[in-house]
Design a protein around this motif. Structure first.
Motif, PDB file in Angstrom:
ATOM      1  N   MET D   1       0.795  -1.218   0.000  1.00 36.84           N
ATOM      2  CA  MET D   1       0.000   0.000   0.000  1.00 36.84           C
ATOM      3  C   MET D   1       0.833   1.276   0.000  1.00 36.84           C
ATOM      4  O   MET D   1       0.269   2.348   0.170  1.00 36.84           O
ATOM      5  N   PRO D   2       2.162   1.159  -0.193  1.00 37.40           N
ATOM      6  CA  PRO D   2       2.944   2.408  -0.129  1.00 37.40           C
ATOM      7  C   PRO D   2       2.568   3.363  -1.255  1.00 37.40           C
ATOM      8  O   PRO D   2       2.016   2.941  -2.282  1.00 37.40           O
ATOM      9  N   VAL D   4       4.528   6.451  -3.432  1.00 35.88           N
ATOM     10  CA  VAL D   4       5.832   7.053  -3.710  1.00 35.88           C
ATOM     11  C   VAL D   4       5.661   8.182  -4.715  1.00 35.88           C
ATOM     12  O   VAL D   4       4.962   8.024  -5.721  1.00 35.88           O
ATOM     13  N   ALA D  25       8.831   0.298 -11.904  1.00 39.20           N
ATOM     14  CA  ALA D  25       9.086  -1.115 -11.600  1.00 39.20           C
ATOM     15  C   ALA D  25      10.147  -1.245 -10.508  1.00 39.20           C
ATOM     16  O   ALA D  25      10.007  -2.045  -9.578  1.00 39.20           O
ATOM     17  N   GLY D  26      11.177  -0.406 -10.585  1.00 36.08           N
ATOM     18  CA  GLY D  26      12.291  -0.515  -9.643  1.00 36.08           C
ATOM     19  C   GLY D  26      11.920  -0.145  -8.223  1.00 36.08           C
ATOM     20  O   GLY D  26      12.283  -0.843  -7.266  1.00 36.08           O
ATOM     21  N   VAL D  27      11.197   0.944  -8.062  1.00 27.50           N
ATOM     22  CA  VAL D  27      10.866   1.370  -6.701  1.00 27.50           C
ATOM     23  C   VAL D  27       9.808   0.445  -6.093  1.00 27.50           C
ATOM     24  O   VAL D  27       9.813   0.187  -4.876  1.00 27.50           O
ATOM     25  N   THR D  28       8.935  -0.090  -6.928  1.00 21.65           N
ATOM     26  CA  THR D  28       7.932  -1.052  -6.439  1.00 21.65           C
ATOM     27  C   THR D  28       8.625  -2.325  -5.936  1.00 21.65           C
ATOM     28  O   THR D  28       8.287  -2.856  -4.876  1.00 21.65           O
ATOM     29  N   LEU D  30      11.748  -2.502  -4.910  1.00 22.89           N
ATOM     30  CA  LEU D  30      12.524  -2.141  -3.713  1.00 22.89           C
ATOM     31  C   LEU D  30      11.651  -2.233  -2.457  1.00 22.89           C
ATOM     32  O   LEU D  30      12.085  -2.764  -1.422  1.00 22.89           O
ATOM     33  N   LEU D  31      10.419  -1.723  -2.557  1.00 24.86           N
ATOM     34  CA  LEU D  31       9.526  -1.756  -1.395  1.00 24.86           C
ATOM     35  C   LEU D  31       9.105  -3.184  -1.053  1.00 24.86           C
ATOM     36  O   LEU D  31       8.863  -3.501   0.112  1.00 24.86           O
ATOM     37  N   VAL D  34      12.526  -4.784   0.517  1.00 23.49           N
ATOM     38  CA  VAL D  34      12.965  -4.281   1.827  1.00 23.49           C
ATOM     39  C   VAL D  34      11.873  -4.430   2.890  1.00 23.49           C
ATOM     40  O   VAL D  34      12.160  -4.763   4.037  1.00 23.49           O
ATOM     41  N   LEU D  35      10.622  -4.145   2.495  1.00 26.19           N
ATOM     42  CA  LEU D  35       9.548  -4.093   3.504  1.00 26.19           C
ATOM     43  C   LEU D  35       8.448  -5.126   3.263  1.00 26.19           C
ATOM     44  O   LEU D  35       7.435  -5.121   3.957  1.00 26.19           O
ATOM     45  N   LYS D  37       6.271  -5.204   0.968  1.00 24.02           N
ATOM     46  CA  LYS D  37       5.015  -4.541   0.592  1.00 24.02           C
ATOM     47  C   LYS D  37       4.450  -5.193  -0.671  1.00 24.02           C
ATOM     48  O   LYS D  37       5.198  -5.560  -1.587  1.00 24.02           O
ATOM     49  N   PRO D  39       3.182  -5.458  -4.170  1.00 28.36           N
ATOM     50  CA  PRO D  39       3.315  -4.620  -5.371  1.00 28.36           C
ATOM     51  C   PRO D  39       1.959  -4.206  -5.948  1.00 28.36           C
ATOM     52  O   PRO D  39       1.843  -3.124  -6.516  1.00 28.36           O
ATOM     53  N   THR D  42       0.993  -0.880  -4.546  1.00 27.19           N
ATOM     54  CA  THR D  42       2.007   0.175  -4.461  1.00 27.19           C
ATOM     55  C   THR D  42       1.774   1.182  -5.577  1.00 27.19           C
ATOM     56  O   THR D  42       1.737   0.812  -6.753  1.00 27.19           O
TER      57      THR D  42
END
Lengths: 69, 69, 69, 69, 69, 69
Positions: D1-2, D4, D25-28, D30-31, D34-35, D37, D39, D42
């Motif tokens: 649910m982030p 960005v 695609a990359g930041v999704t 990453l989340l 790391v967390l 989350k 996709p 996101t």
């Protein structure tokens, strides 16, 4: 004194001026009804985001719309 | 290292490049004067918002400007 | 009618109430001086960001401050 | 649910549609990495900011780019 | 897929959990009614801003509330 | 010079300092890899949003988490 920012897809999905006015009137009234906020100082900003610039599920909306066709 | 976002109405009310430069210089200096922030890493972003997309008092700025005429 | 958002580091670097008042007065005056904006409807929001939550140069501010000691 | 938001300079420095898709695609991912989350929910929004509207070090990017020539 | 951010004063003016839920339900429904947006992917974030950190008319809300007493 | 804002749920879902550092390093590297942006001036701000203050599908995350139990 609330500040509201609404982001929606733009381009051929952009809201019309009448729809934007309806969103602004509606969210201002909602803040008055729920929190008794003064409409006179309620500020609303609508951002229209291009479909290449909006992503969900790791894809741009452009990619998602193309897949649907 | 501060980050500042300034939203103003655009279209025929948009600031000129010289006015934008003055805003950016001014707010960067303010953060240095008040909080001793390093100007080198102070970032400022100005958004120009269309008058259909900005609301106050439950009306779009387009509606408010039209009422004034 | 401008809207301004100022993000600065919080925690032990947080501005005092007097400094916040000075920032708000200063940026409101800047918008009046440069763009002739009405102070009565200029809205300013200050966000204090924890040093773990702010990054520059790929590091958190917490990491950068620790490296300096 | 982030959620960005990525702001980069636009105009002749604007990312291509392929680069925007790669950022999203990359930041999704990453989340997710790391967390953990999901996709699917996101959301990423990219803003392209004109070089007159972006300031660093008290100057607009337009001014900085002109100085470099 | 809309994204909505609502900023209101916090502290002793903060909305209750029930009021926050009502705001989220209300703005999600508004976007469905006006723009036919899918509620399942409508994201809303509420920020509560301390009264020292919110300015209008060049004053912090703390200053304005104190003047009223 | 990019600016990135990442909003995730806080409270008992908040990222640890190590995870925040990993997010900041990762998104800074992504912007360097995809757009050749200078890491030294890439700014990242992480916001942790309380579960009462985040809504999706017209419900707060608090309501959604409670329904899952």
């Amino acid at each position: 004194m609330p500040y509201v920012n609404i982001k929606v897809t733009g381009g051929n999905e952009a809201p019309t001026p009448a729809q934007k006015a309806e969103l602004i009137a509606g969210v201002t009234k909602l803040l008055q009804d729920v929190l008794n906020k003064n409409p006179a100082t309620t500020v609303v900003v609508i951002d229209e985001v291009e479909m290449d610039n909006w992503g969900i599920g790791g894809k741009t909306v452009s990619q998602l719309r193309a897949n649907k066709t």
